[in-house]
Design an enzyme around this catalytic site. Structure first.
Site, mmCIF file in Angstrom:
data_model
loop_
_atom_site.group_PDB
_atom_site.id
_atom_site.type_symbol
_atom_site.label_atom_id
_atom_site.label_comp_id
_atom_site.label_asym_id
_atom_site.label_seq_id
_atom_site.Cartn_x
_atom_site.Cartn_y
_atom_site.Cartn_z
ATOM 1 N N ASP A 12 0.858 -1.184 0.000
ATOM 2 C CA ASP A 12 0.000 0.000 0.000
ATOM 3 C C ASP A 12 0.895 1.235 0.000
ATOM 4 O O ASP A 12 2.107 1.140 0.210
ATOM 5 C CB ASP A 12 -0.888 -0.015 1.254
ATOM 6 C CG ASP A 12 -1.805 1.205 1.338
ATOM 7 O OD1 ASP A 12 -2.463 1.505 0.331
ATOM 8 O OD2 ASP A 12 -1.862 1.861 2.399
ATOM 9 N N SER A 13 0.274 2.393 -0.179
ATOM 10 C CA SER A 13 1.022 3.648 -0.131
ATOM 11 C C SER A 13 1.505 3.960 1.286
ATOM 12 O O SER A 13 2.403 4.769 1.464
ATOM 13 C CB SER A 13 0.147 4.795 -0.639
ATOM 14 O OG SER A 13 -1.009 4.926 0.170
ATOM 15 N N TYR A 44 -0.814 8.377 -2.576
ATOM 16 C CA TYR A 44 -0.810 8.116 -4.014
ATOM 17 C C TYR A 44 -1.949 8.847 -4.732
ATOM 18 O O TYR A 44 -1.919 9.033 -5.939
ATOM 19 C CB TYR A 44 -0.992 6.612 -4.279
ATOM 20 C CG TYR A 44 0.264 5.772 -4.147
ATOM 21 C CD1 TYR A 44 1.442 6.275 -3.600
ATOM 22 C CD2 TYR A 44 0.251 4.447 -4.563
ATOM 23 C CE1 TYR A 44 2.573 5.482 -3.478
ATOM 24 C CE2 TYR A 44 1.382 3.637 -4.454
ATOM 25 C CZ TYR A 44 2.534 4.156 -3.909
ATOM 26 O OH TYR A 44 3.642 3.369 -3.797
ATOM 27 N N GLY A 45 -2.977 9.218 -3.977
ATOM 28 C CA GLY A 45 -4.209 9.715 -4.596
ATOM 29 C C GLY A 45 -4.079 10.989 -5.385
ATOM 30 O O GLY A 45 -4.912 11.281 -6.243
ATOM 31 N N CYS A 75 -4.280 -1.136 -2.130
ATOM 32 C CA CYS A 75 -4.396 0.308 -2.317
ATOM 33 C C CYS A 75 -5.354 0.519 -3.478
ATOM 34 O O CYS A 75 -5.121 -0.007 -4.573
ATOM 35 C CB CYS A 75 -3.026 0.899 -2.624
ATOM 36 S SG CYS A 75 -3.044 2.628 -3.149
ATOM 37 N N ASN A 76 -6.419 1.262 -3.236
ATOM 38 C CA ASN A 76 -7.414 1.470 -4.289
ATOM 39 C C ASN A 76 -6.849 2.272 -5.460
ATOM 40 O O ASN A 76 -7.129 1.976 -6.611
ATOM 41 C CB ASN A 76 -8.641 2.178 -3.710
ATOM 42 C CG ASN A 76 -9.525 1.251 -2.915
ATOM 43 O OD1 ASN A 76 -10.496 0.714 -3.409
ATOM 44 N ND2 ASN A 76 -9.188 1.053 -1.643
ATOM 45 N N THR A 77 -6.040 3.295 -5.166
ATOM 46 C CA THR A 77 -5.476 4.123 -6.236
ATOM 47 C C THR A 77 -4.558 3.293 -7.126
ATOM 48 O O THR A 77 -4.632 3.358 -8.357
ATOM 49 C CB THR A 77 -4.702 5.320 -5.647
ATOM 50 O OG1 THR A 77 -5.568 6.070 -4.790
ATOM 51 C CG2 THR A 77 -4.195 6.231 -6.750
ATOM 52 N N GLU A 154 -2.790 8.669 8.489
ATOM 53 C CA GLU A 154 -1.341 8.456 8.600
ATOM 54 C C GLU A 154 -0.769 9.146 9.841
ATOM 55 O O GLU A 154 0.213 8.689 10.413
ATOM 56 C CB GLU A 154 -0.625 8.961 7.337
ATOM 57 C CG GLU A 154 -0.893 8.145 6.079
ATOM 58 C CD GLU A 154 -0.088 6.856 6.005
ATOM 59 O OE1 GLU A 154 0.990 6.779 6.617
ATOM 60 O OE2 GLU A 154 -0.555 5.917 5.328
ATOM 61 N N CYS A 186 -10.919 3.306 -0.053
ATOM 62 C CA CYS A 186 -9.495 3.508 0.230
ATOM 63 C C CYS A 186 -9.211 2.653 1.445
ATOM 64 O O CYS A 186 -9.994 2.656 2.404
ATOM 65 C CB CYS A 186 -9.215 4.984 0.529
ATOM 66 S SG CYS A 186 -7.534 5.285 1.148
ATOM 67 N N THR A 187 -8.113 1.918 1.430
ATOM 68 C CA THR A 187 -7.866 0.969 2.530
ATOM 69 C C THR A 187 -7.528 1.666 3.846
ATOM 70 O O THR A 187 -7.490 1.020 4.893
ATOM 71 C CB THR A 187 -6.757 -0.044 2.153
ATOM 72 O OG1 THR A 187 -5.618 0.663 1.651
ATOM 73 C CG2 THR A 187 -7.272 -1.024 1.111
ATOM 74 N N HIS A 188 -7.302 2.982 3.808
ATOM 75 C CA HIS A 188 -7.147 3.722 5.062
ATOM 76 C C HIS A 188 -8.499 3.916 5.761
ATOM 77 O O HIS A 188 -8.556 4.052 6.986
ATOM 78 C CB HIS A 188 -6.548 5.111 4.794
ATOM 79 C CG HIS A 188 -5.093 5.116 4.458
ATOM 80 N ND1 HIS A 188 -4.601 4.634 3.267
ATOM 81 C CD2 HIS A 188 -4.010 5.560 5.159
ATOM 82 C CE1 HIS A 188 -3.276 4.785 3.249
ATOM 83 N NE2 HIS A 188 -2.905 5.340 4.384
#
Length: 272
Positions: A12-13, A44-45, A75-77, A154, A186-188
């Site tokens: 992931d980012s 990354y978005g 990561c969706n992006t 984050e 978004c995985t966050h």
């Protein structure tokens, strides 16, 4: 030929992909995992598609040095921009986090109105809408970019008045669309699930693609006869790598995965 007792690569980012790793651990407790968080280049978005594809290829090259048997783009992006570009370049299974979540959302909605929150890159790509419309042409999909949520996660501000205020502003537009299903695109965002759920209300079903992705991975590994046959003696089950701020990542990861994170190693991802 991949070895069934080799680890699964997850990346992931930043820290968001830990929600996917957590679901994989729950669904497949025998499996080994190598996790990479690109903490030097998060988020990354707001990056271009070409840049995200370049980052993804570098990370895949690193994960292949770890002899992984499958890769999850958590990561969706990166899934939106890079999955199609890289899947033909590998001879091991690779999956993203979009199809599983999209499928669940189309099955969950009762009034046909689905919302998606994600990064600017994910929403701009239109991939969720495209995939869901292919599954159910009768639905209405509304995407809402929420660029400030990833930096807030984050920073560890999961239960903070600032996060509440920002999330409320983003979600107010979706509330006006009378959606009954919301994809945490978004995985966050599963780390903000309680906040989002409270703001949207109990009548809105939240879809967490992390859970659905773990189930899809299990299915893919089963079909390829790659499910782990048992934990290997003397091997660390979970390895964590980042491109920056290893101590900060470890501290955060311990709160998401208690007991699973012993240390985090920092690497120079630009070398791959």
């Amino acid at each position: 030929m991949a070895d069934r007792n080799s680890p699964i690569g997850v990346f992931d980012s930043g820290v968001g992909g830990l929600t996917v790793a957590r679901e994989i651990m729950r669904q497949m407790p025998e499996e080994r995992i190598v996790y990479f968080g690109d903490t030097a280049r998060v988020p990354y978005g707001n990056k271009s598609g070409n840049t995200v594809i370049r980052f993804t290829r570098q990370i895949i090259r690193f994960l292949l040095t770890q002899d992984v048997k499958a890769i999850v783009i958590a990561c969706n992006t990166a899934t939106a921009y890079a999955l199609e570009a890289v899947e033909g370049e590998l001879d091991i299974p690779i999956i993203g986090v979009i199809h599983a979540g999209a499928r669940t959302a189309t099955q969950a909605t009762k009034n046909g109105k689905i919302g998606i929150i994600g990064t600017e890159g994910t929403i701009r790509s239109g991939v969720y809408t495209k995939v869901m419309m292919e599954m159910r042409p009768d639905i209405e999909v509304t995407g809402k970019p929420c660029p400030l949520l990833v930096p807030l996660v984050e920073e560890g501000l999961l239960h903070d008045s600032v996060t509440d205020e920002i999330a409320s502003r983003y979600l107010s537009e979706l509330k006006g669309k009378y959606i009954d299903t919301l994809v945490l695109g978004c995985t966050h965002y599963p780390l903000l699930r309680s906040t989002v759920g409270r703001l949207m209300g109990p009548e809105v079903t939240l879809v967490n693609p992390a859970y659905e992705t773990a189930l899809e991975l299990k299915s893919v590994l089963t079909e390829a006869d790659l499910l782990c046959s048992g934990p290997a003696e003397g091997q660390e089950q979970y390895l964590f790598y980042v491109s920056d701020l290893a101590e900060k990542f470890t501290s955060f990861a311990m709160s998401i995965l208690p007991g699973a994170v012993k240390e985090t190693r920092q690497i120079n991802i630009e070398e791959f």
